[in-house]
Write a protein that holds these residues in place. Structure first.
Motif, PDB file in Angstrom:
ATOM      1  N   VAL A  80       0.856  -1.180   0.000  1.00 12.86           N
ATOM      2  CA  VAL A  80       0.000   0.000   0.000  1.00 12.86           C
ATOM      3  C   VAL A  80       0.893   1.231   0.000  1.00 12.86           C
ATOM      4  CG1 VAL A  80      -0.208  -0.003   2.538  1.00 12.86           C
ATOM      5  CG2 VAL A  80      -1.907   1.196   1.152  1.00 12.86           C
ATOM      6  N   ASP A  81       0.584   2.183  -0.865  1.00 10.70           N
ATOM      7  CA  ASP A  81       1.291   3.456  -0.937  1.00 10.70           C
ATOM      8  C   ASP A  81       0.353   4.549  -0.429  1.00 10.70           C
ATOM      9  OD1 ASP A  81       3.258   2.015  -2.110  1.00 10.70           O
ATOM     10  OD2 ASP A  81       3.166   2.982  -4.066  1.00 10.70           O
ATOM     11  N   VAL A  82       0.821   5.300   0.565  1.00 13.28           N
ATOM     12  CA  VAL A  82       0.024   6.390   1.132  1.00 13.28           C
ATOM     13  C   VAL A  82       0.705   7.704   0.784  1.00 13.28           C
ATOM     14  CG1 VAL A  82      -1.048   7.326   3.202  1.00 13.28           C
ATOM     15  CG2 VAL A  82      -0.615   4.864   3.037  1.00 13.28           C
ATOM     16  N   HIS A  83       0.019   8.529  -0.023  1.00 12.38           N
ATOM     17  CA  HIS A  83       0.545   9.842  -0.404  1.00 12.38           C
ATOM     18  C   HIS A  83       0.035  10.857   0.620  1.00 12.38           C
ATOM     19  CE1 HIS A  83       1.730   8.581  -4.625  1.00 12.38           C
ATOM     20  NE2 HIS A  83       1.010   7.563  -4.193  1.00 12.38           N
ATOM     21  N   LEU A  84       0.892  11.206   1.564  1.00 10.21           N
ATOM     22  CA  LEU A  84       0.490  12.031   2.691  1.00 10.21           C
ATOM     23  C   LEU A  84       0.409  13.508   2.318  1.00 10.21           C
ATOM     24  CD1 LEU A  84       2.738  10.372   5.410  1.00 10.21           C
ATOM     25  CD2 LEU A  84       0.281  10.057   5.119  1.00 10.21           C
ATOM     26  N   ASN A  85      -0.367  14.240   3.104  1.00 13.00           N
ATOM     27  CA  ASN A  85      -0.472  15.696   2.926  1.00 13.00           C
ATOM     28  C   ASN A  85       0.513  16.404   3.839  1.00 13.00           C
ATOM     29  OD1 ASN A  85      -1.822  14.714   5.139  1.00 13.00           O
ATOM     30  ND2 ASN A  85      -3.529  16.153   5.021  1.00 13.00           N
ATOM     31  N   VAL A  86       1.778  15.933   3.829  1.00 15.60           N
ATOM     32  CA  VAL A  86       2.828  16.560   4.639  1.00 15.60           C
ATOM     33  C   VAL A  86       4.012  16.885   3.739  1.00 15.60           C
ATOM     34  CG1 VAL A  86       2.133  15.266   6.689  1.00 15.60           C
ATOM     35  CG2 VAL A  86       3.955  14.374   5.236  1.00 15.60           C
ATOM     36  N   ASP A  87       4.879  17.746   4.223  1.00 15.78           N
ATOM     37  CA  ASP A  87       6.122  18.061   3.535  1.00 15.78           C
ATOM     38  C   ASP A  87       7.243  17.327   4.258  1.00 15.78           C
ATOM     39  OD1 ASP A  87       8.320  19.043   2.252  1.00 15.78           O
ATOM     40  OD2 ASP A  87       7.876  21.169   2.589  1.00 15.78           O
ATOM     41  N   ALA A  88       7.629  16.165   3.722  1.00 11.24           N
ATOM     42  CA  ALA A  88       8.604  15.317   4.404  1.00 11.24           C
ATOM     43  C   ALA A  88       9.982  15.957   4.499  1.00 11.24           C
ATOM     44  CB  ALA A  88       8.708  13.967   3.690  1.00 11.24           C
ATOM     45  N   ASP A 238       0.147  16.290  14.706  1.00 11.14           N
ATOM     46  CA  ASP A 238      -1.216  16.482  15.206  1.00 11.14           C
ATOM     47  C   ASP A 238      -2.082  17.318  14.271  1.00 11.14           C
ATOM     48  OD1 ASP A 238      -0.653  14.974  17.411  1.00 11.14           O
ATOM     49  OD2 ASP A 238      -0.176  16.675  18.707  1.00 11.14           O
ATOM     50  N   ARG A 239      -1.515  18.339  13.658  1.00  9.68           N
ATOM     51  CA  ARG A 239      -2.351  19.241  12.852  1.00  9.68           C
ATOM     52  C   ARG A 239      -2.833  18.600  11.550  1.00  9.68           C
ATOM     53  NH1 ARG A 239       0.399  22.625   9.034  1.00  9.68           N
ATOM     54  NH2 ARG A 239       2.615  22.143   8.815  1.00  9.68           N
ATOM     55  N   PHE A 240      -2.271  17.444  11.185  1.00  5.02           N
ATOM     56  CA  PHE A 240      -2.707  16.767   9.975  1.00  5.02           C
ATOM     57  C   PHE A 240      -3.682  15.628  10.250  1.00  5.02           C
ATOM     58  CE2 PHE A 240       1.392  18.582   8.704  1.00  5.02           C
ATOM     59  CZ  PHE A 240       1.052  19.185   7.501  1.00  5.02           C
ATOM     60  N   ARG A 241      -3.813  15.239  11.496  1.00  3.88           N
ATOM     61  CA  ARG A 241      -4.671  14.100  11.813  1.00  3.88           C
ATOM     62  C   ARG A 241      -6.140  14.460  11.618  1.00  3.88           C
ATOM     63  NH1 ARG A 241      -1.686  11.633  17.251  1.00  3.88           N
ATOM     64  NH2 ARG A 241       0.376  11.470  16.295  1.00  3.88           N
ATOM     65  N   GLY A 242      -6.889  13.522  11.104  1.00  9.92           N
ATOM     66  CA  GLY A 242      -8.302  13.760  10.816  1.00  9.92           C
ATOM     67  C   GLY A 242      -8.553  14.357   9.460  1.00  9.92           C
TER      68      GLY A 242
END
Length: 265
Positions: A80-88, A238-242
């Motif tokens: 599974v590949d998860v494209h996160l909404n974060v700047d790694a 925390d600010r990205f959860r949900g």
């Protein structure tokens, strides 16, 4: 929304034809659109039990498509590949962690443990493949890297520092933040051998987790996928959860990507 999308079809014509035959005349239309769109718009928040049911049903159908496209003639892996909404690239937004897959990955994991004395004895008793301190560091510097997981006790870290330039680039260097510097050696070795998987976001914010083999069947793969997704999404700041991620894709080793409705997570 709520339907699966097939992307990244193989270039090989015979494989593409076999995959399309297995998929049938059309992709199934699952009744997830209203469910996920309601949750997305905030009109209805799914309780945990209902969300789990929706996720399991959605994953079961996606995995049917993944397994149908695994036509290479051998037991392909599923990931599974998860494209996160974060700047790694930002330190405070890096995502990494560990997850215990309920059914493992279907492969033997070789574990190396850097420890001395009683801790070394405990590691051997727990099933570690390589155990040692200075002598094991010397073997690593000489080119021995026939292991997939590395654990270390705090007192062995000074000796292990010499091998950092070898283990670091391969993502094997023990680190307290990753949970690979341990005091309970026996438990850590048993977890690593039983199917504990490390994950981390790459530069583009994508986390890939291997879920096992096609031969596992849809039920076992779905259990592993739910555990993996919960761990990856829970490891975000925390600010990205949900918040929905950009994309979640299931695929076999040589098959096309099957996009999930990421709003269900």
């Amino acid at each position: 929304r709520g339907r699966h999308r097939v992307s990244g079809f193989p270039v090989d014509k015979s494989m593409r034809a076999a995959c399309l035959r297995a998929l049938g005349p059309a992709l199934p239309r699952q009744p997830f659109a209203a469910l996920s769109s309601a949750a997305r718009r905030g009109r209805k928040k799914l309780d945990p039990a209902a969300a789990r049911v929706a996720q399991e049903a959605h994953l079961q159908e996606a995995l049917r498509l993944v397994r149908a496209c695994a036509v290479r003639g051998y037991d392909e892996g599923v990931s599974v590949d998860v494209h996160l909404n974060v700047d790694a690239k930002r330190t405070e937004e890096r995502v990494r962690g560990q997850v215990m897959l309920p059914h493992g990955q279907g492969k033997t994991v070789r574990v190396a443990v850097f420890a001395r004395g009683a801790d070394a004895d405990a590691a051997r008793a727990a099933g570690a493949d390589l155990v040692g301190a200075e002598e094991l560091v010397a073997e690593v510097l000489a080119g021995r890297l026939d292991f997939e997981r590395v654990l270390a006790t705090p007192d062995a870290l000074p000796a292990l520092a010499k091998a950092a330039r070898v283990l670091g680039p391969k993502g094997l260097m023990p680190n307290p933040k990753r949970g690979t510097v341990v005091t309970e050696v026996a438990a850590a070795v048993q977890q690593a051998k039983a199917g504990q998987v490390e994950f981390r976001a790459q530069n583009q914010g994508v986390v890939m987790v291997g879920l096992g083999k096609v031969s596992f069947g849809a039920d076992r793969l779905a259990d592993n996928a739910i555990a993996a997704l919960a761990a990856v999404l829970g490891a975000r700041p925390d600010r990205f959860r949900g918040k929905p991620v950009h994309r979640i894709t299931l695929s076999s080793t040589n098959g096309p990507g099957i996009d999930l409705d990421h709003h269900l997570w």
